[in-house]
Design a protein around this motif. Structure first.
Motif, PDB file in Angstrom:
ATOM      1  N   LEU A  55       0.827  -1.205   0.000  1.00  0.00           N
ATOM      2  CA  LEU A  55       0.000   0.000   0.000  1.00  0.00           C
ATOM      3  C   LEU A  55       0.864   1.259   0.000  1.00  0.00           C
ATOM      4  O   LEU A  55       0.652   2.168  -0.804  1.00  0.00           O
ATOM      5  CB  LEU A  55      -0.936  -0.004   1.211  1.00  0.00           C
ATOM      6  CG  LEU A  55      -1.814   1.220   1.408  1.00  0.00           C
ATOM      7  CD1 LEU A  55      -2.749   1.420   0.208  1.00  0.00           C
ATOM      8  CD2 LEU A  55      -2.609   1.086   2.695  1.00  0.00           C
ATOM      9  N   ILE A  56       1.840   1.317   0.874  1.00  0.00           N
ATOM     10  CA  ILE A  56       2.731   2.482   0.957  1.00  0.00           C
ATOM     11  C   ILE A  56       3.517   2.629  -0.348  1.00  0.00           C
ATOM     12  O   ILE A  56       3.668   3.732  -0.882  1.00  0.00           O
ATOM     13  CB  ILE A  56       3.681   2.367   2.168  1.00  0.00           C
ATOM     14  CG1 ILE A  56       2.900   2.237   3.484  1.00  0.00           C
ATOM     15  CG2 ILE A  56       4.670   3.524   2.206  1.00  0.00           C
ATOM     16  CD1 ILE A  56       1.950   3.355   3.790  1.00  0.00           C
ATOM     17  N   HIS A  57       4.006   1.520  -0.878  1.00  0.00           N
ATOM     18  CA  HIS A  57       4.740   1.533  -2.147  1.00  0.00           C
ATOM     19  C   HIS A  57       3.853   2.096  -3.259  1.00  0.00           C
ATOM     20  O   HIS A  57       4.298   2.926  -4.058  1.00  0.00           O
ATOM     21  CB  HIS A  57       5.207   0.119  -2.484  1.00  0.00           C
ATOM     22  CG  HIS A  57       5.991   0.028  -3.745  1.00  0.00           C
ATOM     23  ND1 HIS A  57       5.398  -0.209  -4.973  1.00  0.00           N
ATOM     24  CD2 HIS A  57       7.319   0.151  -3.982  1.00  0.00           C
ATOM     25  CE1 HIS A  57       6.327  -0.233  -5.900  1.00  0.00           C
ATOM     26  NE2 HIS A  57       7.503  -0.016  -5.334  1.00  0.00           N
ATOM     27  N   HIS A  58       2.611   1.657  -3.295  1.00  0.00           N
ATOM     28  CA  HIS A  58       1.669   2.140  -4.304  1.00  0.00           C
ATOM     29  C   HIS A  58       1.493   3.660  -4.195  1.00  0.00           C
ATOM     30  O   HIS A  58       1.549   4.369  -5.209  1.00  0.00           O
ATOM     31  CB  HIS A  58       0.314   1.434  -4.137  1.00  0.00           C
ATOM     32  CG  HIS A  58      -0.777   2.026  -4.956  1.00  0.00           C
ATOM     33  ND1 HIS A  58      -0.869   1.861  -6.326  1.00  0.00           N
ATOM     34  CD2 HIS A  58      -1.836   2.802  -4.604  1.00  0.00           C
ATOM     35  CE1 HIS A  58      -1.919   2.510  -6.774  1.00  0.00           C
ATOM     36  NE2 HIS A  58      -2.532   3.085  -5.750  1.00  0.00           N
ATOM     37  N   LEU A  59       1.311   4.138  -2.987  1.00  0.00           N
ATOM     38  CA  LEU A  59       1.069   5.573  -2.796  1.00  0.00           C
ATOM     39  C   LEU A  59       2.290   6.417  -3.132  1.00  0.00           C
ATOM     40  O   LEU A  59       2.180   7.456  -3.794  1.00  0.00           O
ATOM     41  CB  LEU A  59       0.621   5.844  -1.359  1.00  0.00           C
ATOM     42  CG  LEU A  59      -0.724   5.245  -0.958  1.00  0.00           C
ATOM     43  CD1 LEU A  59      -0.970   5.449   0.527  1.00  0.00           C
ATOM     44  CD2 LEU A  59      -1.847   5.819  -1.798  1.00  0.00           C
ATOM     45  N   ILE A  60       3.459   5.964  -2.686  1.00  0.00           N
ATOM     46  CA  ILE A  60       4.665   6.783  -2.833  1.00  0.00           C
ATOM     47  C   ILE A  60       5.339   6.586  -4.190  1.00  0.00           C
ATOM     48  O   ILE A  60       5.698   7.552  -4.857  1.00  0.00           O
ATOM     49  CB  ILE A  60       5.646   6.492  -1.683  1.00  0.00           C
ATOM     50  CG1 ILE A  60       5.016   6.981  -0.382  1.00  0.00           C
ATOM     51  CG2 ILE A  60       6.997   7.160  -1.928  1.00  0.00           C
ATOM     52  CD1 ILE A  60       5.805   6.654   0.852  1.00  0.00           C
ATOM     53  N   ARG A  61       5.498   5.359  -4.603  1.00  0.00           N
ATOM     54  CA  ARG A  61       6.251   5.097  -5.830  1.00  0.00           C
ATOM     55  C   ARG A  61       5.387   5.114  -7.093  1.00  0.00           C
ATOM     56  O   ARG A  61       5.848   5.523  -8.144  1.00  0.00           O
ATOM     57  CB  ARG A  61       6.985   3.756  -5.720  1.00  0.00           C
ATOM     58  CG  ARG A  61       8.071   3.732  -4.658  1.00  0.00           C
ATOM     59  CD  ARG A  61       9.224   4.625  -5.082  1.00  0.00           C
ATOM     60  NE  ARG A  61      10.171   4.891  -4.031  1.00  0.00           N
ATOM     61  CZ  ARG A  61      11.302   4.198  -3.833  1.00  0.00           C
ATOM     62  NH1 ARG A  61      11.580   3.181  -4.594  1.00  0.00           N
ATOM     63  NH2 ARG A  61      12.116   4.542  -2.858  1.00  0.00           N
ATOM     64  N   GLU A  62       4.169   4.631  -7.006  1.00  0.00           N
ATOM     65  CA  GLU A  62       3.327   4.560  -8.197  1.00  0.00           C
ATOM     66  C   GLU A  62       2.470   5.816  -8.365  1.00  0.00           C
ATOM     67  O   GLU A  62       2.356   6.347  -9.460  1.00  0.00           O
ATOM     68  CB  GLU A  62       2.458   3.305  -8.155  1.00  0.00           C
ATOM     69  CG  GLU A  62       3.286   2.029  -8.231  1.00  0.00           C
ATOM     70  CD  GLU A  62       2.494   0.771  -7.967  1.00  0.00           C
ATOM     71  OE1 GLU A  62       1.240   0.844  -7.826  1.00  0.00           O
ATOM     72  OE2 GLU A  62       3.115  -0.302  -7.905  1.00  0.00           O
ATOM     73  N   ARG A  63       1.875   6.290  -7.283  1.00  0.00           N
ATOM     74  CA  ARG A  63       1.038   7.494  -7.375  1.00  0.00           C
ATOM     75  C   ARG A  63       1.841   8.766  -7.147  1.00  0.00           C
ATOM     76  O   ARG A  63       1.321   9.864  -7.295  1.00  0.00           O
ATOM     77  CB  ARG A  63      -0.111   7.409  -6.369  1.00  0.00           C
ATOM     78  CG  ARG A  63      -1.109   6.324  -6.788  1.00  0.00           C
ATOM     79  CD  ARG A  63      -2.392   6.346  -6.049  1.00  0.00           C
ATOM     80  NE  ARG A  63      -3.055   7.631  -6.069  1.00  0.00           N
ATOM     81  CZ  ARG A  63      -4.063   7.948  -5.272  1.00  0.00           C
ATOM     82  NH1 ARG A  63      -4.529   7.062  -4.405  1.00  0.00           N
ATOM     83  NH2 ARG A  63      -4.626   9.135  -5.338  1.00  0.00           N
TER      84      ARG A  63
END
Length: 111
Positions: A55-63
């Motif tokens: 979830l954190i990876h998605h928010l920071i790296r992808e979004r």
């Protein structure tokens, strides 16, 4: 990754393509990430911990959100944020499966 009870920080870092130091930083910044630690400080991640890292990876790296932006989004609208990240993750996995299937079909029926 094969399913196990615990994963090392190295395994989790490799899964998400980040440095181990990035995971340790995120752990300090987000209370949601709290891997089990031995007396010597060795971290062991469960499937739940990995879901939080995803979830954190998605928010920071992808979004491309900032730490503060990700924190705020989780605080203000956690359920929708988690659902959105889950959908993106499932679609990404599905795309990989479809691509693999197409590759197999192309190998079986060359033009």
């Amino acid at each position: 990754m094969p399913e196990k009870l615990y994963y090392s920080i190295k395994q989790v870092a490799q899964k998400f393509g980040v440095n181990e130091s990035t995971l340790r930083f995120w752990e300090k910044e987000f209370k949601e990430i709290s891997p089990r630690k031995t007396e010597n400080g060795v971290r062991y991640y469960t499937e739940d911990d990995i879901a939080q890292v995803r979830l954190i990876h998605h928010l920071i790296r992808e979004r491309k959100l900032t730490i503060d932006g990700a924190r705020r989004l989780l605080k203000d609208n956690r359920e929708a944020t988690v659902n959105n990240a889950d959908v993106v993750h499932r679609l990404t996995e599905l795309r990989g499966q479809v691509t693999a299937l197409l590759d197999t079909l192309n190998e079986m029926n060359p033009k």
